[in-house]
Design an enzyme around this catalytic site. Structure first.
Site, PDB file in Angstrom:
ATOM      1  N   GLU A   1       9.801 -11.993   1.053  1.00  0.00           N
ATOM      2  CA  GLU A   1       9.095 -10.581   0.542  1.00  0.00           C
ATOM      3  C   GLU A   1       9.879  -9.481   1.146  1.00  0.00           C
ATOM      4  OE1 GLU A   1       7.505 -13.408  -0.368  1.00  0.00           O
ATOM      5  OE2 GLU A   1       5.953 -12.316  -1.438  1.00  0.00           O
TER       6      GLU A   1
ATOM      7  N   TYR B   1      11.018  -8.990   4.274  1.00  0.00           N
ATOM      8  CA  TYR B   1      10.927  -8.596   5.876  1.00  0.00           C
ATOM      9  C   TYR B   1      12.203  -9.010   6.656  1.00  0.00           C
ATOM     10  CZ  TYR B   1       5.893  -8.226   4.848  1.00  0.00           C
ATOM     11  OH  TYR B   1       4.822  -7.967   4.147  1.00  0.00           O
TER      12      TYR B   1
ATOM     13  N   ARG C   1       9.064 -20.010   4.981  1.00  0.00           N
ATOM     14  CA  ARG C   1       8.672 -19.544   3.647  1.00  0.00           C
ATOM     15  C   ARG C   1      10.140 -18.645   3.341  1.00  0.00           C
ATOM     16  NH1 ARG C   1       3.720 -15.911   1.206  1.00  0.00           N
ATOM     17  NH2 ARG C   1       4.359 -16.268  -0.917  1.00  0.00           N
TER      18      ARG C   1
ATOM     19  N   HIS D   1       8.962  -6.745  -1.221  1.00  0.00           N
ATOM     20  CA  HIS D   1       7.948  -5.786  -1.495  1.00  0.00           C
ATOM     21  C   HIS D   1       8.473  -4.543  -2.391  1.00  0.00           C
ATOM     22  CE1 HIS D   1       4.686  -8.142  -0.022  1.00  0.00           C
ATOM     23  NE2 HIS D   1       4.780  -7.893   1.195  1.00  0.00           N
TER      24      HIS D   1
ATOM     25  N   GLN E   1      -7.826  -4.980  -6.260  1.00  0.00           N
ATOM     26  CA  GLN E   1      -8.603  -3.921  -6.002  1.00  0.00           C
ATOM     27  C   GLN E   1      -9.199  -3.927  -4.445  1.00  0.00           C
ATOM     28  OE1 GLN E   1     -10.121  -3.420 -10.305  1.00  0.00           O
ATOM     29  NE2 GLN E   1     -10.981  -2.011  -9.042  1.00  0.00           N
TER      30      GLN E   1
HETATM   31 FE1  SF4 Z   1      -8.077  -9.643  -4.594  1.00  0.00          FE
HETATM   32 FE2  SF4 Z   1     -10.525 -10.642  -5.249  1.00  0.00          FE
HETATM   33 FE3  SF4 Z   1      -9.147  -9.336  -7.125  1.00  0.00          FE
HETATM   34 FE4  SF4 Z   1      -8.118 -11.885  -6.362  1.00  0.00          FE
HETATM   35  S1  SF4 Z   1     -10.070 -11.193  -7.289  1.00  0.00           S
HETATM   36  S2  SF4 Z   1      -6.856 -10.252  -6.563  1.00  0.00           S
HETATM   37  S3  SF4 Z   1      -8.718 -11.819  -4.238  1.00  0.00           S
HETATM   38  S4  SF4 Z   1      -9.858  -8.458  -5.180  1.00  0.00           S
END
Ligand code: SF4
Ligand code: NAP
Length: 675
Positions: free
Chosen positions: A166, A168, A216, A254, A341
Site C-alpha cells: 500500500e 508505506y 503483506r 494509496h 462511506q
Molecule cells: Fe465500509 Fe460498510 Fe460501506 Fe463496506 S458497506 S464499504 S464496510 S461502510
C-alpha cells in the site's frame, strides 16, 4: 458436499491451525479516538471471533511514533502497553478466536511531523515532508519491528503481520521510484529488498519458531515505475526464505491513480496479481481487495489462486459472515457494498470507522442486542433503507412489525441507486433486508399507501415514519416544460433521455445521474473494461502493473450545473469522489459552476454563466437533481390523533440525507423502543 467447502476447510499455517480460510484483514478503525477505546476494540474483535472468523488481524500498529498513520494511531513500542493489548487478545480468545497484530510503519504517508522515508520527497497525499532515514536509523527501524513483534507475542497475539504494501515505508524501500539511496539499502533490486528481508529475519529471530509471521506484499503497485512482476516474485521468494509462514497480498499504493477497493472496482478484479504471487512460493498466500461475497471468495480458492481470503470491510458489515456460512445461511449475510462511506471516508475525515449497512460496527458496546423488555406492535411506513433497517432490527428484538410501502417493491432510494454504474452492490443490501424481513416474520405490505385513519385503526403501539424525502422542484420559469425530467423519472421509471442533457444540481444524485447517462460508454463493472478504463496492464508485464488507458468518445453531451461557485463534487465521498470525477472527465462531462437559471423552453435551458454571460444550452432534456424536502404528510395527522410517532431517515431531515444516517437512526431507535 457442503457448500463453500474450500472456504470452510481448516488450514495449518506455520504451526497455527485455522478452522477456516476466512481472515479479517487489518483495518485502521480509529476506535482508539473514542471513549473507552480498549473496551470498544475488545468488543469489536470479539464479535468477529464469535462470528467464527478463522483469523483476525488487528489494525496497524507502528513500531515507532514517527511511523504512526496519524497522531491518534496506535504505536506498540513499550512494555507498559502490553496489558491493554491483553484485554483484546483475551476477549478474542474467550470468544473462540485468534488474533495477530499488524505492524505498520507508515513511512512518508504518516500524517505526523517528523515522518520518515528512505529518500527525500513528499507523498502526493500527505502534507508532511519526510525526513530521510540515516543508515543507523534504517537499522534501528528494522530492530524496532522485531521489538514490536516480541511485545505482540508477550501480549498473547498468535502472530504478527508485517505490512509491506500500500505504499508505506517498506514499499518505499522496495520501489526505485521512492528509494534513491546510495547505501546498502538502495540501488540494485537486491539492495532495495534488503530492508523487508532483514525485517522478516529480525522478527523471526525475536519471536522464535511457532509464532505466526505474515508478510503483506504489494502484489501490484499501480505506480508508474513501480515493481515488475518478476521483482515481486523475487521478493515473495525472499520473504518465504526469510521465515514468513504466510504471504498476504495488497493492491496498489494509496497514492495510485487507479481505484483498488471502491465499488467501481469489479469483484475479485486483482486475482491475477494474487495468483502470480501464489505461483512464486510454496507457503500459503492470501487474496484481498474487492472480495465481499462467499461465492466470490469460494471461487478464488477453488481456482487455486490463493489459499485464504482476507476480508476487512465485509467483516465490518457482518461479523457473523463465517458462522452464517457454516450454518448454511449465506443469504443472511449483510454484504459490504464497498461504498467506503462509514468506514474509510470516516477515517480520512479523522472520525472512527463504522459501517453503512451495519451501524453496530465499532459501536458494539452501545448496543445491548437483547430482547425488548416489552413486545410492541409496531407499524413502519416506508420500505427504503431506514424503514427496512428499523423493521429488521426491531423484529430481531422480538417486536411484532408491519411494514407498509407505497411502491410495489422495497428499497426506496436504494432501488434507484442500484442502477447507477458501479453501485450494483446495493442489490445485496436489498437481498439481505428482503431475506431478513421474511425470516423474522415482518408483515410486509407492498403497493400500500396507508393513511392516518388506517394506522389509527390498526392497533399499533407506535408508528415509525420512514417515508423518505420528495425531490425538490426549483421555481424556474418553464419547470413544467415536457423536456424537464426528475431524477426519479430517469432512474426509477426508465424515461427515455436525449443526446444532449443538462442536469440541474451537482450533488451526489446529480453526479450519479451523469454517470448513469454516460454509463454505456463508461461501464466499468467488468474486469476487462475496468482495466482499459484505468490503464491496468492485463498481461501484468509492465512496471507497477500499468498500461496506457483507453481513450473514449462520449456518445452524449452532458452539462452538470450548480449555482454556487467553486468546483462541483465537494460533497462526494472522500475516498470515492475522485473516482467518479475521473470517470466523468473521461466522458467529457461539462461542469459549470456559479450559474443562474433563467428559463427552460423549446430551445433548451437559458442561464447566466459565472462570467455574467447569458447563454442557452440547446439540450433535449433538463434533469432536476436539486435535492429533497421531507415527506411528512402523515406525521401531523398521526400526532393530532395522539399516536406515538417516530421520524427517521429522510422523513426526519432531508438535507444531507444519506443512507449512513438513515440506517444508523433506524438501528438506534430499534435499540431503544420497548425498553
Ligand atoms: Fe465500509 Fe460498510 Fe460501506 Fe463496506 S458497506 S464499504 S464496510 S461502510
Ligand atoms: P444534494 O447533495 O443536497 O445536492 C443538491 C444540489 O441541488 C446541490 O448541488 C444544489 O446546488 C442544488 N440545488 C439545491 N436547491 C436548488 C434549487 N432550489 N434550485 C436549483 N438547484 C438547487 O442532494 P442530492 O444530490 O439529492 O443528494 C442527496 C443526498 O444523498 C446527499 O446527502 C448526498 O450526499 C447523498 N448522495 C451521495 C452520493 C455520492 O456521494 N456518490 C450519491 C447519491 C446521493 P446549488 O444550490 O449550488 O445549485
Amino acid at each position: 458436499m457442503p457448500a463453500f467447502e474450500h472456504l470452510l476447510s481448516p488450514l495449518l499455517v506455520g504451526s497455527l491451525a485455522l478452522p477456516n480460510r476466512i481472515v479479517m484483514g487489518a483495518m485502521h478503525t480509529r476506535l482508539e479516538s473514542l471513549d473507552r477505546p480498549h473496551e470498544r476494540l475488545a468488543a469489536f474483535y470479539a464479535a468477529r471471533a464469535r462470528g467464527e472468523t478463522g483469523l483476525l488481524l488487528s489494525g496497524g500498529h507502528a513500531p515507532v511514533p514517527e511511523g504512526a498513520m496519524d497522531e491518534a494511531a496506535p504505536v506498540l513500542d513499550r512494555e507498559e502497553q502490553v496489558a491493554a493489548h491483553r484485554a483484546i487478545v483475551d476477549a478474542v480468545a474467550q470468544a473462540g478466536g485468534r488474533i495477530a497484530l499488524q505492524i505498520l510503519h507508515a513511512g512518508r504517508y504518516a500524517r505526523v511531523p517528523g515522518c520518515v522515508a528512505p529518500s527525500a520527497g513528499r507523498a502526493r497525499i500527505n502534507s508532511f515532508e519526510p525526513r530521510v532515514l540515516t543508515l543507523d536509523e534504517v537499522r534501528s527501524t528494522i530492530r524496532s519491528h522485531a521489538h514490536t513483534a516480541a511485545l505482540a507475542k508477550k501480549a498473547g497475539y498468535v502472530g504478527v503481520e508485517v505490512m509491506g504494501s500500500e505504499g508505506y515505508l517498506i514499499n518505499e524501500f522496495t520501489s526505485g521510484v521512492t528509494n534513491r539511496r546510495e547505501d546498502e539499502y538502495g540501488g540494485s533490486l537486491e539492495a532495495r529488498l534488503r530492508f523487508p528481508l532483514e525485517i522478516v529475519r529480525a522478527v523471526r529471530a525475536a519471536v522464535g519458531p511457532g509464532f505466526l509471521l505474515i508478510y503483506r506484499i504489494s502484489a501490484i503497485d499501480l505506480m508508474p515505475g513501480g515493481m515488475t512482476p518478476e521483482e515481486t516474485a523475487t521478493l515473495a521468494r525472499g520473504i518465504e526464505a526469510a521465515g514468513a509462514d504466510l504471504i498476504n497480498t495488497g493492491i496498489g499504493w494509496h497514492e495510485s491513480l487507479v481505484p483498488t477497493i471502491a465499488a467501481a472496482v469489479p469483484r475479485a478484479a486483482w486475482i491475477d496479481a494474487v495468483r502470480h504471487v501464489k505461483q512464486s512460493v510454496a507457503i500459503p498466500v492470501m487474496a484481498s481487495n474487492r472480495i465481499n461475497t462467499p461465492e466470490v471468495a469460494e471461487a478464488i480458492l477453488q481456482s487455486g489462486a490463493a489459499d485464504l481470503v482476507s476480508m476487512a470491510r465485509p467483516l465490518l458489515a457482518d461479523p457473523d459472515f463465517a458462522r452464517k456460512l457454516r450454518l448454511q445461511r449465506s443469504d443472511e449475510i449483510n454484504t459490504c457494498i464497498a461504498c467506503n462511506q462509514a468506514c474509510l471516508d470516516a477515517i480520512f475525515s479523522e472520525r472512527a470507522a463504522s459501517c453503512l449497512v451495519n451501524p453496530r460496527a465499532g459501536r458494539e458496546i452501545d448496543f445491548s442486542d437483547s430482547r425488548a423488555a416489552r413486545t410492541l406492535k409496531l407499524a413502519v411506513v416506508g420500505g427504503g433503507p431506514a424503514g427496512m433497517a428499523f423493521a429488521v432490527n426491531a423484529a430481531e428484538r422480538g417486536h411484532r412489525v408491519t411494514l407498509f410501502e407505497a411502491q410495489t417493491q422495497l428499497g426506496g432510494q436504494l432501488e434507484m441507486a442500484r442502477r447507477i454504474p458501479g453501485k450494483s452492490e446495493f442489490n445485496e443490501t436489498l437481498r439481505y433486508h428482503r431475506t431478513m424481513l421474511q425470516r423474522l416474520g415482518v408483515e410486509v405490505h407492498l403497493g400500500r399507501r396507508v393513511d392516518a385513519e388506517e394506522l389509527a385503526a390498526g392497533g399499533f403501539d407506535e408508528v415509525v415514519l420512514a417515508t423518505g424525502a420528495v425531490p425538490r422542484r426549483p421555481e424556474i420559469p418553464g419547470i413544467t416544460h415536457p423536456k424537464v425530467l426528475g431524477y426519479e423519472d430517469v432512474l426509477a421509471r426508465g424515461a427515455a433521455v436525449g443526446q444532449r442533457v443538462a442536469i440541474i444540481g451537482a450533488g451526489g444524485i446529480g453526479f450519479d445521474v451523469a454517470l448513469f447517462l454516460l454509463g454505456d460508454a463508461l461501464d466499468s463493472t467488468e474486469v476487462e473494461r475496468f482495466r482499459r478504463t484505468w490503464g491496468v496492464d492485463a498481461a501484468l508485464q509492465g512496471a507497477g502493473g500499468l498500461a496506457p488507458a483507453a481513450s473514449r468518445t462520449p456518445w452524449r453531451e452532458v452539462h452538470l450545473l450548480q449555482r454556487k461557485p467553486g468546483t462541483p463534487g465537494k460533497t462526494l465521498g472522500r475516498t470515492t469522489g475522485w473516482i467518479l470525477k475521473a470517470l466523468l472527465r473521461q466522458a467529457q462531462l461539462q461542469m459549470p459552476a456559479g450559474v443562474r437559471y433563467e428559463a427552460i423552453d423549446d430551445e433548451g435551458l437559458h442561464l447566466v454563466d459565472a462570467d455574467g454571460q447569458r447563454q442557452c444550452l440547446a439540450v433535449d432534456h433538463v434533469i432536476v437533481c436539486a435535492g429533497q424536502v421531507e415527506d411528512r404528510a402523515l406525521h401531523d395527522a398521526l400526532v393530532a390523533r395522539g399516536m406515538s410517532v417516530h421520524l427517521i431517515g429522510g422523513a426526519e431531515r432531508a438535507a444531507e440525507l444519506d443512507a449512513v444516517r438513515a440506517i444508523d437512526q433506524a438501528a438506534r431507535l430499534a435499540e431503544r423502543i420497548g425498553g
